[in-house]
Structure formats: C-alpha cells, structure tokens
Motif scaffolding. Structure first.
Motif, PDB file in Angstrom:
ATOM      1  N   THR A  78       5.580  -1.924   2.092  1.00  0.00           N
ATOM      2  CA  THR A  78       6.748  -1.316   2.796  1.00  0.00           C
ATOM      3  C   THR A  78       6.601  -1.041   4.116  1.00  0.00           C
ATOM      4  O   THR A  78       5.628  -0.764   4.764  1.00  0.00           O
ATOM      5  CB  THR A  78       7.170  -0.005   2.110  1.00  0.00           C
ATOM      6  OG1 THR A  78       5.961   0.974   2.454  1.00  0.00           O
ATOM      7  CG2 THR A  78       7.116  -0.023   0.574  1.00  0.00           C
ATOM      8  N   ILE A  79       7.876  -1.110   5.062  1.00  0.00           N
ATOM      9  CA  ILE A  79       7.993  -0.722   6.267  1.00  0.00           C
ATOM     10  C   ILE A  79       8.699   0.295   6.272  1.00  0.00           C
ATOM     11  O   ILE A  79      10.097   0.156   6.058  1.00  0.00           O
ATOM     12  CB  ILE A  79       8.315  -2.025   7.079  1.00  0.00           C
ATOM     13  CG1 ILE A  79       7.500  -3.311   6.899  1.00  0.00           C
ATOM     14  CG2 ILE A  79       8.701  -1.594   8.489  1.00  0.00           C
ATOM     15  CD1 ILE A  79       7.823  -4.375   7.739  1.00  0.00           C
ATOM     16  N   ASN A  80       8.477   1.604   7.191  1.00  0.00           N
ATOM     17  CA  ASN A  80       9.132   2.659   7.167  1.00  0.00           C
ATOM     18  C   ASN A  80       9.986   2.985   5.756  1.00  0.00           C
ATOM     19  O   ASN A  80      11.276   3.577   5.479  1.00  0.00           O
ATOM     20  CB  ASN A  80      10.594   2.290   8.124  1.00  0.00           C
ATOM     21  CG  ASN A  80       9.848   2.568   9.665  1.00  0.00           C
ATOM     22  OD1 ASN A  80       8.580   2.954   9.829  1.00  0.00           O
ATOM     23  ND2 ASN A  80      10.491   2.422  10.468  1.00  0.00           N
ATOM     24  N   ASN A  82       0.092   1.871  -9.669  1.00  0.00           N
ATOM     25  CA  ASN A  82       0.065   3.088 -10.122  1.00  0.00           C
ATOM     26  C   ASN A  82       0.721   4.163  -9.002  1.00  0.00           C
ATOM     27  O   ASN A  82       0.443   5.348  -9.133  1.00  0.00           O
ATOM     28  CB  ASN A  82      -1.358   3.545 -10.244  1.00  0.00           C
ATOM     29  CG  ASN A  82      -2.380   3.360  -8.808  1.00  0.00           C
ATOM     30  OD1 ASN A  82      -1.511   3.340  -7.916  1.00  0.00           O
ATOM     31  ND2 ASN A  82      -3.500   3.838  -9.045  1.00  0.00           N
ATOM     32  N   LYS A  83       1.394   3.639  -8.169  1.00  0.00           N
ATOM     33  CA  LYS A  83       2.382   4.478  -7.228  1.00  0.00           C
ATOM     34  C   LYS A  83       1.437   4.962  -6.170  1.00  0.00           C
ATOM     35  O   LYS A  83       2.109   5.520  -5.320  1.00  0.00           O
ATOM     36  CB  LYS A  83       2.987   5.613  -7.975  1.00  0.00           C
ATOM     37  CG  LYS A  83       3.939   5.201  -9.034  1.00  0.00           C
ATOM     38  CD  LYS A  83       4.974   4.253  -8.889  1.00  0.00           C
ATOM     39  CE  LYS A  83       5.947   3.917  -9.984  1.00  0.00           C
ATOM     40  NZ  LYS A  83       6.146   2.487 -10.227  1.00  0.00           N
ATOM     41  N   GLU A  84       0.206   4.829  -6.023  1.00  0.00           N
ATOM     42  CA  GLU A  84      -0.566   5.191  -5.024  1.00  0.00           C
ATOM     43  C   GLU A  84      -0.335   4.409  -3.672  1.00  0.00           C
ATOM     44  O   GLU A  84      -0.074   3.251  -3.984  1.00  0.00           O
ATOM     45  CB  GLU A  84      -2.059   4.767  -5.299  1.00  0.00           C
ATOM     46  CG  GLU A  84      -3.202   5.341  -4.096  1.00  0.00           C
ATOM     47  CD  GLU A  84      -4.460   5.250  -4.477  1.00  0.00           C
ATOM     48  OE1 GLU A  84      -5.298   5.298  -3.490  1.00  0.00           O
ATOM     49  OE2 GLU A  84      -4.565   4.748  -5.489  1.00  0.00           O
ATOM     50  N   GLU A  85      -0.021   5.194  -2.748  1.00  0.00           N
ATOM     51  CA  GLU A  85       0.215   4.390  -1.313  1.00  0.00           C
ATOM     52  C   GLU A  85      -0.968   4.424  -0.345  1.00  0.00           C
ATOM     53  O   GLU A  85      -1.710   5.498  -0.032  1.00  0.00           O
ATOM     54  CB  GLU A  85       1.445   5.149  -0.594  1.00  0.00           C
ATOM     55  CG  GLU A  85       2.755   4.659  -1.229  1.00  0.00           C
ATOM     56  CD  GLU A  85       3.777   5.154  -0.498  1.00  0.00           C
ATOM     57  OE1 GLU A  85       4.840   4.719  -0.631  1.00  0.00           O
ATOM     58  OE2 GLU A  85       3.683   5.955   0.239  1.00  0.00           O
ATOM     59  N   LEU A  86      -1.098   3.443   0.532  1.00  0.00           N
ATOM     60  CA  LEU A  86      -2.242   3.241   1.381  1.00  0.00           C
ATOM     61  C   LEU A  86      -1.723   2.938   2.659  1.00  0.00           C
ATOM     62  O   LEU A  86      -0.873   1.855   2.781  1.00  0.00           O
ATOM     63  CB  LEU A  86      -3.185   2.191   1.114  1.00  0.00           C
ATOM     64  CG  LEU A  86      -4.568   2.124   1.719  1.00  0.00           C
ATOM     65  CD1 LEU A  86      -5.473   3.370   1.604  1.00  0.00           C
ATOM     66  CD2 LEU A  86      -5.348   0.576   1.199  1.00  0.00           C
ATOM     67  N   GLU A  87      -1.578   3.699   3.787  1.00  0.00           N
ATOM     68  CA  GLU A  87      -1.080   3.312   5.195  1.00  0.00           C
ATOM     69  C   GLU A  87      -2.184   2.325   5.714  1.00  0.00           C
ATOM     70  O   GLU A  87      -3.319   2.347   5.841  1.00  0.00           O
ATOM     71  CB  GLU A  87      -1.128   4.502   6.048  1.00  0.00           C
ATOM     72  CG  GLU A  87      -0.304   4.558   7.428  1.00  0.00           C
ATOM     73  CD  GLU A  87      -0.071   5.710   7.986  1.00  0.00           C
ATOM     74  OE1 GLU A  87       0.489   5.747   8.921  1.00  0.00           O
ATOM     75  OE2 GLU A  87      -0.330   6.875   7.271  1.00  0.00           O
ATOM     76  N   LEU A 108      -3.990  -7.162   7.059  1.00  0.00           N
ATOM     77  CA  LEU A 108      -3.840  -5.581   7.123  1.00  0.00           C
ATOM     78  C   LEU A 108      -4.877  -4.531   6.912  1.00  0.00           C
ATOM     79  O   LEU A 108      -5.445  -5.234   5.693  1.00  0.00           O
ATOM     80  CB  LEU A 108      -2.489  -5.397   6.543  1.00  0.00           C
ATOM     81  CG  LEU A 108      -1.264  -6.168   6.934  1.00  0.00           C
ATOM     82  CD1 LEU A 108      -0.232  -5.917   5.821  1.00  0.00           C
ATOM     83  CD2 LEU A 108      -0.696  -5.934   8.234  1.00  0.00           C
ATOM     84  N   ALA A 109      -5.408  -3.653   7.589  1.00  0.00           N
ATOM     85  CA  ALA A 109      -6.301  -2.931   7.333  1.00  0.00           C
ATOM     86  C   ALA A 109      -5.849  -1.429   7.074  1.00  0.00           C
ATOM     87  O   ALA A 109      -4.838  -1.158   7.646  1.00  0.00           O
ATOM     88  CB  ALA A 109      -7.510  -2.843   8.378  1.00  0.00           C
ATOM     89  N   PRO A 110      -6.597  -0.889   6.210  1.00  0.00           N
ATOM     90  CA  PRO A 110      -6.162   0.558   5.905  1.00  0.00           C
ATOM     91  C   PRO A 110      -6.674   1.506   7.144  1.00  0.00           C
ATOM     92  O   PRO A 110      -7.508   1.146   7.837  1.00  0.00           O
ATOM     93  CB  PRO A 110      -7.182   0.957   4.721  1.00  0.00           C
ATOM     94  CG  PRO A 110      -8.146  -0.031   4.626  1.00  0.00           C
ATOM     95  CD  PRO A 110      -7.884  -1.309   5.247  1.00  0.00           C
ATOM     96  N   LYS A 111      -5.825   2.511   7.314  1.00  0.00           N
ATOM     97  CA  LYS A 111      -6.153   3.319   8.373  1.00  0.00           C
ATOM     98  C   LYS A 111      -7.143   4.156   8.091  1.00  0.00           C
ATOM     99  O   LYS A 111      -7.629   4.465   6.915  1.00  0.00           O
ATOM    100  CB  LYS A 111      -4.978   4.425   8.578  1.00  0.00           C
ATOM    101  CG  LYS A 111      -3.719   3.713   9.241  1.00  0.00           C
ATOM    102  CD  LYS A 111      -2.931   4.590  10.197  1.00  0.00           C
ATOM    103  CE  LYS A 111      -1.900   3.477  10.774  1.00  0.00           C
ATOM    104  NZ  LYS A 111      -1.247   4.321  11.709  1.00  0.00           N
ATOM    105  N   GLU A 112      -7.977   4.413   8.950  1.00  0.00           N
ATOM    106  CA  GLU A 112      -9.491   5.245   8.795  1.00  0.00           C
ATOM    107  C   GLU A 112      -9.522   6.333   7.870  1.00  0.00           C
ATOM    108  O   GLU A 112     -10.392   6.437   6.985  1.00  0.00           O
ATOM    109  CB  GLU A 112     -10.182   5.408  10.135  1.00  0.00           C
ATOM    110  CG  GLU A 112     -10.734   4.096  10.608  1.00  0.00           C
ATOM    111  CD  GLU A 112     -11.608   4.338  11.726  1.00  0.00           C
ATOM    112  OE1 GLU A 112     -12.373   5.252  11.922  1.00  0.00           O
ATOM    113  OE2 GLU A 112     -11.600   3.572  12.963  1.00  0.00           O
TER     114      GLU A 112
END
Length: 129
Positions: free
Chosen positions: A37-39, A87-92, A117-121
């Motif tokens: 997703t974007i915004n 499972n609806k979990e979101e990862l920035e 793309l990498a997860p934010k720390e």
C-alpha cells in the motif's frame, strides 16, 4: 499377506506425511505474500524474501510512491509504503537507498522491473520463511 499389509501401512503413512508437509509449505508461502500500500491505497503485491523482512516487488508498483522534483525529476521524497499480510498485520517499509534515483541499482531495477524494500527499524521483526 503380512507383507501386503506392511506395504499398505507404509504407503498410507507416506501419503499422510507428504500431505502434511505440503500443507505446511503452502501455509509458509501464504505467510510471505503481502499487499503493498502507498498512503493506504493498495497498489500491488510483493513477497518476503528474507528472515529480516526484506520484501521484493515490481518497480512499477512502487513508482507512484516517489515524489519527484518537477525540474530535475530527482526523487525528493518517498510516500508512506506498507506491506500488509494476510492476517491483517501491517509492516512499514522503505525503499533501499541503492534503488533510489542515481543509486547503484536504480537503472537495473527500473529495467528489470524489481525493487527491494526493507522494514523500518522500529518495527522490524524476524520473519519465518
């Protein structure tokens, strides 16, 4: 006759184990597929490629997240990008710097239509793949 029953038992056991392993593999694969997703708007899909949460997707999926300078076309910002799991979990997540304009992999990613793309720390976690 005794050997016949032994063969039947072995075949049944092998079939049951193989089906169980297949289900676990499918479950693992399903847990690695994400919606990008974007915004907040879904723009495509990707998949987790490493235990630390690196996500691979197509370059054209992320292209709308780039905010470009009108005069130079340089990328000056990247919009909020998230990976949403089944499972609806979101990862920035964020675009790795080498994939940004003039980065080492920018042209290769653009031509090959892929990006990492990498997860934010602050919200990265160990992913089981």
């Amino acid at each position: 006759m005794r050997n016949f029953y032994l063969i039947i038992i072995i075949l049944f056991y092998n079939t049951a184990v193989s089906q169980s392993l297949g289900k676990r593999r499918i479950d693992k694969i399903e847990n690695t597929i994400v919606k990008i997703t974007i915004n907040g708007a879904q723009v495509g899909t990707g998949f987790v490629v490493s235990e630390n949460g690196i996500v691979a997707t197509c370059f054209h999926v992320i292209e709308p997240a780039f905010v470009r300078d009108r005069n130079t076309n340089d990328i000056v910002a990247v919009k909020n990008v998230k990976a949403k799991f089944e499972n609806k979990e979101e990862l920035e997540i964020f675009v790795l710097e080498d994939f940004l304009y003039n980065g080492a992999w920018y042209e290769e990613g653009l031509v090959g239509d892929y990006i990492l793309l990498a997860p934010k720390e602050n919200n990265s976690k160990n992913m089981s793949i």
